[in-house]
Design a protein around this motif. Structure first.
Motif, short mmCIF file in Angstrom:
data_model
loop_
_atom_site.label_atom_id
_atom_site.label_comp_id
_atom_site.label_asym_id
_atom_site.label_seq_id
_atom_site.Cartn_x
_atom_site.Cartn_y
_atom_site.Cartn_z
N ASN A 160 0.58 -1.24 0.04
CA ASN A 160 -0.20 0.40 -0.26
C ASN A 160 1.14 1.61 -0.30
N SER A 161 -0.01 2.31 -0.56
CA SER A 161 1.04 3.27 -0.54
C SER A 161 1.48 4.02 0.33
N SER A 162 0.81 3.97 1.84
CA SER A 162 0.87 4.76 3.12
C SER A 162 1.65 3.64 3.73
N SER A 163 2.79 3.05 3.55
CA SER A 163 4.31 2.44 4.54
C SER A 163 4.93 1.82 3.22
N LEU A 164 6.20 1.78 4.35
CA LEU A 164 8.04 1.57 3.02
C LEU A 164 7.30 -0.23 3.68
N ASN A 165 6.71 -0.96 2.71
CA ASN A 165 6.55 -1.97 1.98
C ASN A 165 7.98 -3.24 2.04
N VAL A 166 7.70 -4.32 3.24
CA VAL A 166 9.22 -5.03 2.57
C VAL A 166 8.18 -6.36 2.10
N LEU A 167 9.26 -6.57 1.05
CA LEU A 167 8.92 -8.12 0.44
C LEU A 167 10.33 -9.14 1.16
N SER A 168 9.45 -9.92 2.53
CA SER A 168 11.16 -9.70 3.32
C SER A 168 11.35 -11.26 2.03
N LEU A 169 12.69 -11.87 2.13
CA LEU A 169 13.09 -13.20 1.30
C LEU A 169 14.14 -13.80 2.57
N THR A 170 14.59 -12.80 3.58
CA THR A 170 16.19 -13.16 4.31
C THR A 170 15.33 -12.55 5.78
N LYS A 171 16.34 -13.48 6.61
CA LYS A 171 16.20 -13.01 8.21
C LYS A 171 17.41 -13.27 8.54
N LEU A 172 17.81 -12.00 8.28
CA LEU A 172 19.23 -11.68 8.46
C LEU A 172 19.70 -11.46 9.98
N GLU A 173 20.32 -11.16 10.94
CA GLU A 173 20.76 -10.93 12.22
C GLU A 173 22.27 -10.08 12.53
N VAL A 174 21.73 -9.03 12.74
CA VAL A 174 22.98 -7.73 12.85
C VAL A 174 24.36 -8.54 13.90
N GLY A 175 25.31 -9.02 13.84
CA GLY A 175 26.04 -9.45 14.84
C GLY A 175 26.15 -10.92 14.19
N ILE A 176 25.53 -11.26 13.46
CA ILE A 176 25.47 -12.81 13.02
C ILE A 176 25.72 -12.79 11.68
N ASP A 177 24.64 -13.05 11.04
CA ASP A 177 24.29 -12.55 9.81
C ASP A 177 25.77 -11.24 9.02
N TYR A 178 25.63 -10.14 9.46
CA TYR A 178 26.10 -9.71 9.08
C TYR A 178 26.37 -8.13 10.01
N LEU A 179 26.72 -7.28 9.72
CA LEU A 179 27.73 -6.09 10.78
C LEU A 179 27.57 -4.52 9.85
N PRO A 180 27.09 -3.74 9.65
CA PRO A 180 27.62 -2.29 8.98
C PRO A 180 28.57 -2.31 8.67
N ALA A 181 29.30 -1.45 7.48
CA ALA A 181 30.14 -1.62 7.06
C ALA A 181 31.80 -2.99 7.03
N LYS A 182 30.85 -4.07 7.04
CA LYS A 182 31.36 -4.91 6.95
C LYS A 182 30.94 -6.36 5.58
N SER A 183 32.17 -6.61 4.61
CA SER A 183 31.19 -7.56 3.60
C SER A 183 31.40 -8.70 3.82
N SER A 184 30.36 -9.98 3.73
CA SER A 184 29.95 -10.84 3.99
C SER A 184 29.82 -11.71 2.25
N ALA A 185 29.45 -12.98 2.50
CA ALA A 185 29.39 -14.07 1.64
C ALA A 185 27.95 -13.81 1.61
N THR A 186 27.54 -13.72 3.04
CA THR A 186 25.96 -13.97 3.19
C THR A 186 25.18 -12.87 2.67
N CYS A 187 25.82 -11.47 2.73
CA CYS A 187 25.09 -10.78 2.07
C CYS A 187 25.38 -10.43 0.83
N GLY A 188 26.43 -11.12 0.55
CA GLY A 188 26.53 -11.04 -0.94
C GLY A 188 25.17 -12.23 -1.84
#
Length: 327
Positions: A65-93
């Motif tokens: 809908n146009s009233s929200s920022l809609n997200v079609l979620s394909l992954t369930k990533l956890e910060v500190g486990i699957d990704y960290l800001p500013a760090k490249s990783s295969a999981t993010c790739g």
């Protein structure tokens, strides 16, 4: 009827989620924005940046809908486990490729009118086993497109590149008649097809100073001249080769609708000089509309809340504009 625009979230460790959130908060995302990515990542950045954004998980474009920022979620990533800001990783790739594939699928099926891609990390993609130089080649493969080119717009400039990310010393050997002809013809066709410009005027740069000065400063221009002659004989409104130090001035004055440049910096310096915060990358030749902000993941500032959303907002606006012209 409001159109759905698919937005790929980009690398979870980069500035993609931040610039999407900021653009939405500023009211820049017209129609129905649909982020293809991970709602937990979007929530993390919203909390990190202390942004009160109405995030809504949408199972499909039809549920957005146009009233929200809609997200079609394909992954369930956890910060500190699957990704960290500013760090490249295969999981993010692996994640970013999922997001891109889904957005292309929605566009090809007509469920999204266009796609806007937030920045991806080539390092993350390579760690995940994907060897694409960037978005362009992956999008071409996913849409089975053989004839494509990169256009950068900004500051009133439209610049299309014959060669892109190659060492400067290799450029002269890549300036062949057929390649210049192909890119310039595609530029003419796309200006008419996507922008609705009848018989567009396209200027073609030389490679050397003063466009070779009749061979005094190089002979690569002979290949460019042959391409120009072929295009003119086919009825295309092209001219050149022009000296690169003046042709962008005349383009800005309205003499040309676009310029075809021979290499990366020749074509991009004018765009970034005149429109650094509004640069947009559009892939010509695809059967879908795809735009992107003209910057990368900016790992040096990821997660700090200082990334500019403006280039992304311009990319989104252009996608909406082109989708409206397509009808």
């Amino acid at each position: 009827m409001e159109r759905v625009v698919a937005i790929t979230m980009g690398d979870p460790a980069g500035v993609g989620p931040e610039i999407i959130l900021k653009a939405f908060a500023k009211g820049c995302l017209k129609g129905i924005p649909l982020v293809i990515g991970d709602i937990s990542v979007m929530r993390y950045y919203a909390e990190l940046l202390k942004m009160d954004i109405p995030l809504a998980e949408a199972e499909s474009p039809e549920k957005a809908n146009s009233s929200s920022l809609n997200v079609l979620s394909l992954t369930k990533l956890e910060v500190g486990i699957d990704y960290l800001p500013a760090k490249s990783s295969a999981t993010c790739g692996r994640a970013v490729v999922q997001y891109i594939k889904k957005a292309v699928e929605l566009c090809l099926e007509g469920k999204a009118s266009a796609m806007v891609t937030a920045p991806i990390s080539k390092a993350s993609m390579h760690q995940a086993g994907y060897k694409y130089p960037g978005h362009t080649e992956l999008l071409a493969e996913l849409t089975n497109t053989k004839n494509y080119a990169m256009m950068l717009t900004g500051g009133g400039i439209k610049s299309v590149l014959v060669t892109i990310h190659v060492p400067l010393k290799e450029v002269p050997n890549l300036i062949k008649e057929q390649e210049v002809y192909r890119v310039a013809k595609l530029t003419c066709v796309e200006l008419e097809r996507k922008w609705g410009v009848p018989n567009p005027k396209v200027a073609i740069c030389g490679l050397n100073p003063h466009a070779g000065e009749s061979g005094a400063f190089g002979n690569e221009e002979q290949h460019i001249k042959k391409a120009v002659e072929r295009l003119k004989n086919e009825g295309y409104n092209v001219s050149g080769p022009h000296p690169a130090d003046t042709v962008f001035y005349w383009h800005l004055k309205g003499n040309y609708h676009a310029v075809v440049a021979m290499y990366h910096d020749q074509g991009l310096i004018p765009v970034k000089l005149l429109g650094f915060d509004e640069g947009v990358n559009i892939t010509l030749g695809l059967p879908i509309i795809r735009t992107s902000p003209d910057h990368g993941t900016a790992f040096d500032i990821a997660g700090k809340g200082v990334a500019s959303y403006k280039s992304f907002a311009y990319a989104y606006d252009l996608a909406v504009e082109l989708a409206a012209k397509r009808g």
